[in-house]
Design a protein around this motif. Structure first.
Motif, short mmCIF file in Angstrom:
data_model
loop_
_atom_site.label_atom_id
_atom_site.label_comp_id
_atom_site.label_asym_id
_atom_site.label_seq_id
_atom_site.Cartn_x
_atom_site.Cartn_y
_atom_site.Cartn_z
N SER A 250 0.85 -1.19 0.00
CA SER A 250 0.00 0.00 0.00
C SER A 250 0.89 1.24 0.00
CB SER A 250 -0.90 0.00 1.23
OG SER A 250 -0.12 0.21 2.39
N GLU A 251 0.27 2.39 -0.31
CA GLU A 251 1.02 3.65 -0.29
C GLU A 251 1.54 3.94 1.11
OE1 GLU A 251 -0.74 7.08 -2.11
OE2 GLU A 251 -1.71 5.83 -3.62
N PHE A 252 0.75 3.62 2.12
CA PHE A 252 1.17 3.86 3.49
C PHE A 252 2.42 3.06 3.82
CE2 PHE A 252 1.20 2.69 7.99
CZ PHE A 252 1.26 3.94 8.55
N ALA A 253 2.44 1.79 3.45
CA ALA A 253 3.61 0.94 3.72
C ALA A 253 4.82 1.44 2.95
CB ALA A 253 3.31 -0.51 3.36
N ASP A 254 4.62 1.90 1.73
CA ASP A 254 5.74 2.41 0.93
C ASP A 254 6.32 3.68 1.54
OD1 ASP A 254 7.40 2.06 -1.38
OD2 ASP A 254 6.42 3.83 -2.22
N GLU A 255 5.44 4.56 2.06
CA GLU A 255 5.92 5.80 2.69
C GLU A 255 6.66 5.52 3.99
OE1 GLU A 255 2.66 8.44 3.17
OE2 GLU A 255 2.32 8.62 1.02
N ALA A 256 6.36 4.43 4.65
CA ALA A 256 6.99 4.10 5.93
C ALA A 256 8.40 3.53 5.75
CB ALA A 256 6.13 3.11 6.70
N ARG A 257 8.76 3.18 4.53
CA ARG A 257 10.10 2.63 4.29
C ARG A 257 11.17 3.68 4.57
NH1 ARG A 257 9.79 -2.11 0.89
NH2 ARG A 257 7.73 -2.24 -0.02
N THR A 258 12.31 3.23 4.99
CA THR A 258 13.43 4.14 5.24
C THR A 258 14.03 4.58 3.91
OG1 THR A 258 15.06 2.38 5.30
CG2 THR A 258 13.99 2.96 7.41
N ARG A 259 14.83 5.64 3.96
CA ARG A 259 15.53 6.11 2.77
C ARG A 259 16.44 5.01 2.22
NH1 ARG A 259 20.18 10.36 3.14
NH2 ARG A 259 20.63 10.72 0.95
N LEU A 260 17.11 4.29 3.11
CA LEU A 260 17.98 3.20 2.67
C LEU A 260 17.17 2.13 1.94
CD1 LEU A 260 20.65 1.68 2.53
CD2 LEU A 260 20.19 0.83 4.85
N HIS B 149 14.38 2.50 0.30
CA HIS B 149 13.99 3.02 -1.01
C HIS B 149 15.14 2.93 -2.01
CE1 HIS B 149 9.93 4.50 -0.47
NE2 HIS B 149 10.27 5.03 0.70
N LEU B 150 16.33 3.35 -1.59
CA LEU B 150 17.47 3.33 -2.51
C LEU B 150 17.87 1.91 -2.88
CD1 LEU B 150 19.65 6.22 -1.08
CD2 LEU B 150 18.32 6.21 -3.18
N LEU B 151 17.84 1.01 -1.92
CA LEU B 151 18.17 -0.38 -2.23
C LEU B 151 17.14 -0.98 -3.18
CD1 LEU B 151 19.34 -1.69 1.25
CD2 LEU B 151 20.76 -1.31 -0.77
N ARG B 152 15.89 -0.65 -2.96
CA ARG B 152 14.82 -1.17 -3.83
C ARG B 152 14.93 -0.60 -5.24
NH1 ARG B 152 8.74 0.33 -3.23
NH2 ARG B 152 7.84 -1.03 -4.77
N ASP C 46 26.51 -2.49 0.56
CA ASP C 46 27.31 -1.79 1.57
C ASP C 46 27.62 -0.37 1.14
OD1 ASP C 46 27.25 -4.05 3.13
OD2 ASP C 46 29.29 -4.70 2.61
N ARG C 47 27.92 -0.17 -0.15
CA ARG C 47 28.23 1.17 -0.66
C ARG C 47 27.00 2.08 -0.59
NH1 ARG C 47 31.98 -0.35 -5.87
NH2 ARG C 47 33.88 -0.72 -4.69
N ILE C 48 25.84 1.54 -0.92
CA ILE C 48 24.61 2.33 -0.84
C ILE C 48 24.32 2.68 0.61
CG2 ILE C 48 22.11 2.25 -1.18
CD1 ILE C 48 22.72 0.57 -3.74
N ALA C 49 24.48 1.74 1.52
CA ALA C 49 24.25 2.01 2.94
C ALA C 49 25.23 3.07 3.45
CB ALA C 49 24.38 0.73 3.76
N ALA C 50 26.48 3.02 3.03
CA ALA C 50 27.47 4.03 3.44
C ALA C 50 27.09 5.41 2.90
CB ALA C 50 28.86 3.63 2.95
N TYR C 51 26.58 5.45 1.67
CA TYR C 51 26.14 6.72 1.10
C TYR C 51 25.00 7.33 1.92
CZ TYR C 51 23.54 9.87 -1.92
OH TYR C 51 22.85 10.95 -2.40
#
Length: 85
Positions: free
Chosen positions: A3-13, A15-18, A29-34
């Motif tokens: 759902s949109e609610f679940a997607d908004e609750a995701r962390t920035r990390l 989202h970037l990994l996805r 690891d590089r994305i997490a460090a960024y």
């Protein structure tokens, strides 16, 4: 499908990994460090996102609006606030 609610609750990390879909641990690891090394941007407003450099610590300042709607820049690291001339 989430759902949109679940997607908004995701962390920035998350989202970037996805978005990048890394398959190797080194890429993850590089994305997490960024994510750890860069500030979270403020919410996107009607004026977009504007940045500048902090005169104190030289990190990113995000342009935001004060309570009266006037533009201010706030450093994401040290919290220094400036007002445009």
């Amino acid at each position: 499908m989430t759902s949109e609610f679940a997607d908004e609750a995701r962390t920035r990390l998350a989202h970037l990994l996805r978005m990048s879909g890394p398959h190797r641990a080194l890429e993850r690891d590089r994305i997490a460090a960024y994510v750890r090394a860069t500030p979270d941007p403020p919410l996107l407003g009607p004026h977009g996102i504007r940045t500048s450099g902090c005169p104190r610590c030289r990190h990113t300042m995000w342009e935001q609006r004060d309570i009266d709607g006037e533009p201010i820049s706030v450093c994401s690291r040290c919290g220094h606030v400036t007002r445009p001339l």
